[in-house]
Design a protein around this motif. Structure first.
Motif, PDB file in Angstrom:
ATOM      1  N   ALA A   1       3.729  -8.658   5.152  1.00  0.00           N
ATOM      2  CA  ALA A   1       2.525  -7.889   5.605  1.00  0.00           C
ATOM      3  C   ALA A   1       1.256  -9.330   5.476  1.00  0.00           C
ATOM      4  CB  ALA A   1       2.120  -7.100   4.405  1.00  0.00           C
ATOM      5  N   CYS A   2       0.076  -8.569   6.045  1.00  0.00           N
ATOM      6  CA  CYS A   2      -0.943  -9.657   6.082  1.00  0.00           C
ATOM      7  C   CYS A   2      -1.537  -9.873   4.565  1.00  0.00           C
ATOM      8  CB  CYS A   2      -1.985  -9.268   6.906  1.00  0.00           C
ATOM      9  SG  CYS A   2      -3.847  -9.819   6.485  1.00  0.00           S
ATOM     10  N   PRO A   3      -1.555 -10.936   4.162  1.00  0.00           N
ATOM     11  CA  PRO A   3      -1.979 -11.348   2.851  1.00  0.00           C
ATOM     12  C   PRO A   3      -3.365 -10.610   2.446  1.00  0.00           C
ATOM     13  CG  PRO A   3      -1.937 -13.264   3.899  1.00  0.00           C
ATOM     14  CD  PRO A   3      -1.367 -12.305   4.939  1.00  0.00           C
ATOM     15  N   GLY A   4      -4.191 -10.527   3.502  1.00  0.00           N
ATOM     16  CA  GLY A   4      -5.688 -10.099   3.393  1.00  0.00           C
ATOM     17  C   GLY A   4      -5.837  -8.596   3.114  1.00  0.00           C
ATOM     18  N   CYS A   5      -4.892  -7.966   3.911  1.00  0.00           N
ATOM     19  CA  CYS A   5      -5.083  -6.394   3.917  1.00  0.00           C
ATOM     20  C   CYS A   5      -3.866  -5.739   3.701  1.00  0.00           C
ATOM     21  CB  CYS A   5      -5.996  -5.914   5.173  1.00  0.00           C
ATOM     22  SG  CYS A   5      -4.783  -6.147   6.655  1.00  0.00           S
ATOM     23  N   ALA A   6      -2.706  -6.302   3.474  1.00  0.00           N
ATOM     24  CA  ALA A   6      -1.442  -5.762   3.151  1.00  0.00           C
ATOM     25  C   ALA A   6      -0.945  -4.446   4.392  1.00  0.00           C
ATOM     26  CB  ALA A   6      -1.496  -4.663   1.982  1.00  0.00           C
TER      27      ALA A   6
ATOM     28  N   PRO B   1      -3.120 -14.640   7.946  1.00  0.00           N
ATOM     29  CA  PRO B   1      -3.672 -13.343   8.052  1.00  0.00           C
ATOM     30  C   PRO B   1      -3.762 -12.593   9.182  1.00  0.00           C
ATOM     31  CG  PRO B   1      -5.065 -15.394   7.918  1.00  0.00           C
ATOM     32  CD  PRO B   1      -3.702 -15.637   7.612  1.00  0.00           C
ATOM     33  N   CYS B   2      -3.905 -11.248   9.536  1.00  0.00           N
ATOM     34  CA  CYS B   2      -4.032 -10.669  10.703  1.00  0.00           C
ATOM     35  C   CYS B   2      -5.179 -10.746  11.689  1.00  0.00           C
ATOM     36  CB  CYS B   2      -3.711  -9.086  10.575  1.00  0.00           C
ATOM     37  SG  CYS B   2      -5.050  -8.134   9.773  1.00  0.00           S
ATOM     38  N   SER B   3      -5.425 -10.438  12.740  1.00  0.00           N
ATOM     39  CA  SER B   3      -6.422 -10.585  13.495  1.00  0.00           C
ATOM     40  C   SER B   3      -8.018  -9.848  12.867  1.00  0.00           C
ATOM     41  CB  SER B   3      -6.430 -10.158  14.866  1.00  0.00           C
ATOM     42  OG  SER B   3      -5.967  -8.878  15.071  1.00  0.00           O
ATOM     43  N   SER B   4      -7.441  -8.919  12.283  1.00  0.00           N
ATOM     44  CA  SER B   4      -8.892  -8.153  11.677  1.00  0.00           C
ATOM     45  C   SER B   4      -9.374  -8.961  10.437  1.00  0.00           C
ATOM     46  CB  SER B   4      -8.452  -6.833  11.154  1.00  0.00           C
ATOM     47  OG  SER B   4      -9.135  -6.084  10.363  1.00  0.00           O
ATOM     48  N   CYS B   5      -8.348  -9.508   9.562  1.00  0.00           N
ATOM     49  CA  CYS B   5      -8.865 -10.313   8.411  1.00  0.00           C
ATOM     50  C   CYS B   5      -9.292 -11.636   9.103  1.00  0.00           C
ATOM     51  CB  CYS B   5      -7.755 -10.602   7.586  1.00  0.00           C
ATOM     52  SG  CYS B   5      -7.157  -8.859   6.811  1.00  0.00           S
ATOM     53  N   LEU B   6      -8.918 -12.164  10.082  1.00  0.00           N
ATOM     54  CA  LEU B   6      -9.248 -13.431  10.603  1.00  0.00           C
ATOM     55  C   LEU B   6     -10.850 -13.195  11.194  1.00  0.00           C
ATOM     56  CD1 LEU B   6      -6.643 -14.992  12.707  1.00  0.00           C
ATOM     57  CD2 LEU B   6      -7.477 -15.927  10.501  1.00  0.00           C
TER      58      LEU B   6
HETATM   59 ZN   LIG Z   1      -5.289  -8.206   7.490  1.00  0.00          ZN
END
Ligand SMILES: [Zn+2]
Ligand SMILES: [Zn+2]
Length: 223
Positions: A37-42, A50-55
């Motif tokens: 999973a993305c470490p920023g938003c799970a 990180p996923c594009s949204s968290c970037l």
């Molecule tokens: Zn994320």
């Protein structure tokens, strides 16, 4: 034929005989664990980082973690916990979370803060499902839970069907967090993380109160 098998020894989700209360071996083996999973938003994903949204716009916690996707039988278990006083569900979900959290490499937080309910909702429901889960983690992981440290001072309407931006607007100023979190590594705990707006707003209040490392934990993540 008379069935003398006690109902407490039946799986809550498929009815099969079960050695452990709550979940049978078959259902336990098919749980919808999130493996990457993305470490920023799970958000579940199949790559590191990180996923594009968290970037673009990171959420205001240091890291986020969810154990499961919101699929059967976890979906029903959370529903039962939330709306039908499913304390047996809180127990086995909490135990599963604790098993995973106990095995991770990073240090555990000093304090777990369950997402608080507004007073009127707490009175109507009679319990806070996030606190019930936190209590299991406290007993299993030996991390302190302080339910009085955060308060929900504004009642917000149900957020179902709203975008992250709408949720964020509705939630602004919804929480206060006591200064006792200052200098501490904490984990915020909710049953379900949808857009992350609730945990984010609580994290902002915790950051204002001086928390130094903030993790957001949820039993399940809505993809
Ligand atoms: Zn994320
Ligand atoms: Zn089962």
């Amino acid at each position: 034929m008379v069935d003398n098998f006690p109902s407490s020894r039946r799986c809550l989700y498929c009815g099969a005989r079960s050695q452990t209360p709550g979940l049978c071996e078959g259902c336990a083996a098919s749980l919808p664990w999130i493996t990457q999973a993305c470490p920023g938003c799970a958000q579940p994903q199949n790559f590191d980082g990180p996923c594009s949204s968290c970037l673009k716009k990171p959420l205001p916690f240091d890291t986020a973690w969810a154990a499961f996707q919101l699929d059967p039988p976890v979906h029903q278990a959370i529903h039962d916990l939330k709306y039908h006083a499913g304390f047996l569900q809180a127990n086995f979900l909490g135990q599963l979370l604790a098993q995973k959290l106990g095995r991770r490499a990073q240090p555990l937080p000093e304090l777990i803060i369950p997402v608080p309910l507004h007073r009127t909702r707490l009175i109507r429901r009679g319990y806070n499902q996030a606190l019930e889960l936190a209590r299991i983690l406290q007993n299993t992981l030996d991390v302190r839970v302080d339910p009085g440290i955060a308060k929900r001072i504004r009642n917000t309407p149900d957020q179902i069907g709203q975008s992250r931006a709408q949720r964020q607007r509705n939630l602004r100023g919804a929480f206060t967090v006591d200064k006792r979190v200052a200098g501490k590594h904490i984990a915020l705990l909710d049953d379900v993380m949808t857009t992350g707006a609730t945990l984010a707003e609580l994290a902002r209040a915790a950051r204002r109160a001086g928390a130094t490392r903030i993790e957001a934990w949820a039993v399940a993540r809505v993809p």
